[in-house]
Scaffold this motif. Sequence first.
Motif, mmCIF file in Angstrom:
data_model
loop_
_atom_site.group_PDB
_atom_site.id
_atom_site.type_symbol
_atom_site.label_atom_id
_atom_site.label_comp_id
_atom_site.label_asym_id
_atom_site.label_seq_id
_atom_site.Cartn_x
_atom_site.Cartn_y
_atom_site.Cartn_z
ATOM 1 N N ARG A 3 31.653 -55.347 -34.091
ATOM 2 C CA ARG A 3 32.926 -54.903 -33.520
ATOM 3 C C ARG A 3 32.720 -53.981 -32.325
ATOM 4 N NH1 ARG A 3 33.773 -56.106 -38.319
ATOM 5 N NH2 ARG A 3 35.572 -57.306 -38.990
ATOM 6 N N LYS A 8 29.004 -56.775 -25.570
ATOM 7 C CA LYS A 8 29.851 -57.789 -24.936
ATOM 8 C C LYS A 8 29.920 -57.519 -23.431
ATOM 9 C CE LYS A 8 32.295 -58.153 -29.212
ATOM 10 N NZ LYS A 8 33.388 -57.633 -30.027
ATOM 11 N N SER A 11 26.662 -58.493 -21.890
ATOM 12 C CA SER A 11 26.603 -59.937 -21.692
ATOM 13 C C SER A 11 27.358 -60.342 -20.429
ATOM 14 C CB SER A 11 27.200 -60.621 -22.918
ATOM 15 O OG SER A 11 27.473 -61.954 -22.660
ATOM 16 N N PHE A 12 28.555 -59.725 -20.245
ATOM 17 C CA PHE A 12 29.364 -60.041 -19.065
ATOM 18 C C PHE A 12 28.621 -59.670 -17.786
ATOM 19 C CE2 PHE A 12 32.479 -58.519 -15.904
ATOM 20 C CZ PHE A 12 33.125 -59.708 -15.655
ATOM 21 N N LEU A 15 25.612 -61.982 -17.179
ATOM 22 C CA LEU A 15 25.944 -63.346 -16.759
ATOM 23 C C LEU A 15 26.548 -63.374 -15.366
ATOM 24 C CD1 LEU A 15 27.109 -65.366 -19.848
ATOM 25 C CD2 LEU A 15 24.935 -65.293 -18.706
ATOM 26 N N MET A 16 27.273 -62.318 -14.990
ATOM 27 C CA MET A 16 27.771 -62.249 -13.616
ATOM 28 C C MET A 16 26.580 -62.193 -12.653
ATOM 29 S SD MET A 16 31.044 -62.327 -13.210
ATOM 30 C CE MET A 16 31.086 -63.617 -14.397
ATOM 31 N N CYS A 19 24.880 -65.668 -12.686
ATOM 32 C CA CYS A 19 25.634 -66.734 -12.022
ATOM 33 C C CYS A 19 25.672 -66.544 -10.517
ATOM 34 C CB CYS A 19 27.049 -66.816 -12.568
ATOM 35 S SG CYS A 19 27.070 -67.478 -14.220
ATOM 36 N N SER A 20 25.461 -65.311 -10.018
ATOM 37 C CA SER A 20 25.404 -65.158 -8.568
ATOM 38 C C SER A 20 23.960 -65.180 -8.080
ATOM 39 C CB SER A 20 26.137 -63.889 -8.133
ATOM 40 O OG SER A 20 25.744 -62.812 -8.945
ATOM 41 N N TRP A 201 23.144 -65.147 -22.004
ATOM 42 C CA TRP A 201 23.697 -66.334 -22.669
ATOM 43 C C TRP A 201 23.613 -66.193 -24.181
ATOM 44 C CZ3 TRP A 201 26.789 -69.445 -20.194
ATOM 45 C CH2 TRP A 201 26.625 -69.689 -18.830
ATOM 46 N N LEU A 204 26.356 -64.028 -25.364
ATOM 47 C CA LEU A 204 27.632 -64.763 -25.311
ATOM 48 C C LEU A 204 27.779 -65.640 -26.554
ATOM 49 C CD1 LEU A 204 30.163 -65.617 -23.659
ATOM 50 C CD2 LEU A 204 28.798 -67.491 -22.768
ATOM 51 N N TRP A 207 28.613 -63.557 -29.499
ATOM 52 C CA TRP A 207 30.010 -63.119 -29.436
ATOM 53 C C TRP A 207 30.933 -64.219 -29.974
ATOM 54 C CZ3 TRP A 207 32.873 -61.286 -24.350
ATOM 55 C CH2 TRP A 207 34.085 -60.682 -24.717
ATOM 56 N N ILE A 208 30.749 -65.443 -29.480
ATOM 57 C CA ILE A 208 31.602 -66.554 -29.926
ATOM 58 C C ILE A 208 31.464 -66.733 -31.434
ATOM 59 C CG2 ILE A 208 32.002 -69.029 -29.739
ATOM 60 C CD1 ILE A 208 30.982 -68.831 -26.848
ATOM 61 N N LEU A 211 33.212 -64.002 -33.421
ATOM 62 C CA LEU A 211 34.672 -64.162 -33.459
ATOM 63 C C LEU A 211 35.064 -65.162 -34.529
ATOM 64 C CD1 LEU A 211 35.819 -64.204 -29.728
ATOM 65 C CD2 LEU A 211 36.153 -62.438 -31.435
ATOM 66 N N VAL B 46 28.924 -70.598 -5.696
ATOM 67 C CA VAL B 46 28.649 -69.365 -6.443
ATOM 68 C C VAL B 46 29.962 -68.708 -6.841
ATOM 69 C CG1 VAL B 46 27.574 -67.102 -6.349
ATOM 70 C CG2 VAL B 46 26.462 -69.029 -5.242
ATOM 71 N N ILE B 49 31.641 -70.602 -9.700
ATOM 72 C CA ILE B 49 31.010 -70.424 -11.012
ATOM 73 C C ILE B 49 31.259 -69.025 -11.547
ATOM 74 C CG2 ILE B 49 28.759 -70.280 -12.142
ATOM 75 C CD1 ILE B 49 28.010 -72.804 -10.739
ATOM 76 N N VAL B 50 31.193 -68.043 -10.660
ATOM 77 C CA VAL B 50 31.467 -66.670 -11.100
ATOM 78 C C VAL B 50 32.897 -66.581 -11.628
ATOM 79 C CG1 VAL B 50 31.819 -64.324 -10.248
ATOM 80 C CG2 VAL B 50 29.731 -65.547 -9.680
ATOM 81 N N VAL B 53 33.075 -68.310 -15.156
ATOM 82 C CA VAL B 53 32.451 -67.531 -16.237
ATOM 83 C C VAL B 53 33.269 -66.277 -16.514
ATOM 84 C CG1 VAL B 53 30.372 -66.300 -16.917
ATOM 85 C CG2 VAL B 53 30.185 -68.504 -15.814
ATOM 86 N N PHE B 57 35.136 -65.174 -20.007
ATOM 87 C CA PHE B 57 34.959 -63.877 -20.655
ATOM 88 C C PHE B 57 36.303 -63.214 -20.931
ATOM 89 C CE2 PHE B 57 30.449 -63.949 -19.885
ATOM 90 C CZ PHE B 57 29.978 -63.154 -20.909
ATOM 91 N N LEU B 60 37.729 -64.821 -23.962
ATOM 92 C CA LEU B 60 37.061 -64.356 -25.181
ATOM 93 C C LEU B 60 37.513 -62.949 -25.550
ATOM 94 C CD1 LEU B 60 33.312 -65.386 -25.179
ATOM 95 C CD2 LEU B 60 35.067 -66.007 -26.792
ATOM 96 N N LEU B 63 40.840 -63.119 -27.192
ATOM 97 C CA LEU B 63 40.685 -63.645 -28.546
ATOM 98 C C LEU B 63 40.173 -62.548 -29.465
ATOM 99 C CD1 LEU B 63 41.177 -66.547 -29.430
ATOM 100 C CD2 LEU B 63 38.747 -66.950 -29.283
ATOM 101 N N ASP B 64 39.204 -61.790 -28.957
ATOM 102 C CA ASP B 64 38.614 -60.695 -29.722
ATOM 103 C C ASP B 64 39.692 -59.681 -30.103
ATOM 104 O OD1 ASP B 64 37.094 -58.412 -30.502
ATOM 105 O OD2 ASP B 64 35.363 -59.265 -29.479
ATOM 106 N N ILE B 67 42.106 -61.017 -32.796
ATOM 107 C CA ILE B 67 41.525 -61.006 -34.137
ATOM 108 C C ILE B 67 41.442 -59.577 -34.658
ATOM 109 C CG2 ILE B 67 39.446 -61.566 -35.460
ATOM 110 C CD1 ILE B 67 39.074 -63.970 -33.609
ATOM 111 N N SER B 68 41.095 -58.632 -33.762
ATOM 112 C CA SER B 68 41.043 -57.225 -34.184
ATOM 113 C C SER B 68 42.407 -56.773 -34.691
ATOM 114 C CB SER B 68 40.620 -56.336 -33.022
ATOM 115 O OG SER B 68 39.331 -56.661 -32.617
#
Lengths: 226, 78
Positions: A3, A8, A11-12, A15-16, A19-20, A201, A204, A207-208, A211, B46, B49-50, B53, B57, B60, B63-64, B67-68
């Motif tokens: 929790r 999280k 991870s964000f 991944l940012m 991805c860049s 990744w 991530l 996290w999924i 949930l 780029v 894709i950014v 993603v 996030f 998600l 969703l988190d 659920i909380s």
Amino acid sequence: MIRQSWWKLLSFVLLMYVCSMGFIVKVPLLDGRLQQSVRNLFFHVPMWICMMTLFSVSVYYAVRFLRNPQTNYDLYSVEFARTGLLFGFLGITTGAIWANYQWGEPWSGDPKQNGAAIALLIYFAYFVLRGSMNDTDKRSRISAVYNVFAYCMLFPTIWILPRLTESLHPGGRGSEGNPGLNPDDTTAAMKTVMIPAFIGWTLLGIWIASLRVRLRIYQENKTSNG
Amino acid sequence: MDKLKRIGFVIAFSLLQVFAFAQEMNTTKEDPTDFMRSNGKLYVVVAVIVTIVAGLFIYLLNLDRKISRLEKDMKQKA
């Protein structure tokens, strides 16, 4: 732990960055074989790392369930396996796309492709097995035992056998090297993106899965209370 | 009705693609004027894709939170 939010966010951020920087970082030319497609290292390979991590968590909870049969352990086990399977499926699909341009066809019967496919099919059977039983206790117990078996099958199918034979994948020179990576092709600059990609990744995926676990526990409590 | 609207949106956005393509055809040879257009417009990919993603996030995270909230409600009732 599940929790808390710091991982999280981590991870964000990772991944940012991946991805860049995954597109911007300088990659070696490698006698023109891979060209820019070597950047798939930041996207295709982490899928497998994430799958292995999620399956490891799944088998951990399967063993805990066998030692101490609590419903929550079973829920953890099944949802982590489910998310792991999703990442494995993504890995095999992205691998087929890459192979189509690298080796000329999406499926060349490469030992590593076949091994990964067998490993995934074994995990598919896990869900077939679960779906075939109505008795909750029996289902949890038998699927936990099967989960341990499926995890043990990962060792030969994706870690041992691909290392023993010739393969199109890197490290396919006999028993030498790693099935996923070729250390000669990975420069230090690429590693600065590759390692964050693995961590990002994987987080991530966790996290999924977490949930889904929380949703299942909620449903379980709701049906037992109401 | 809702479904129809959604299909309409999908078709409209697919048409946008055609316009974008047509525009590209008109200006096949242009000099890179800024960062986004340099390197064969790679940085446009780029950016896409950014965005994808980041969007995933945000989804998600929502969703988190949902659920909380459910878990909190259940705890209060119990």
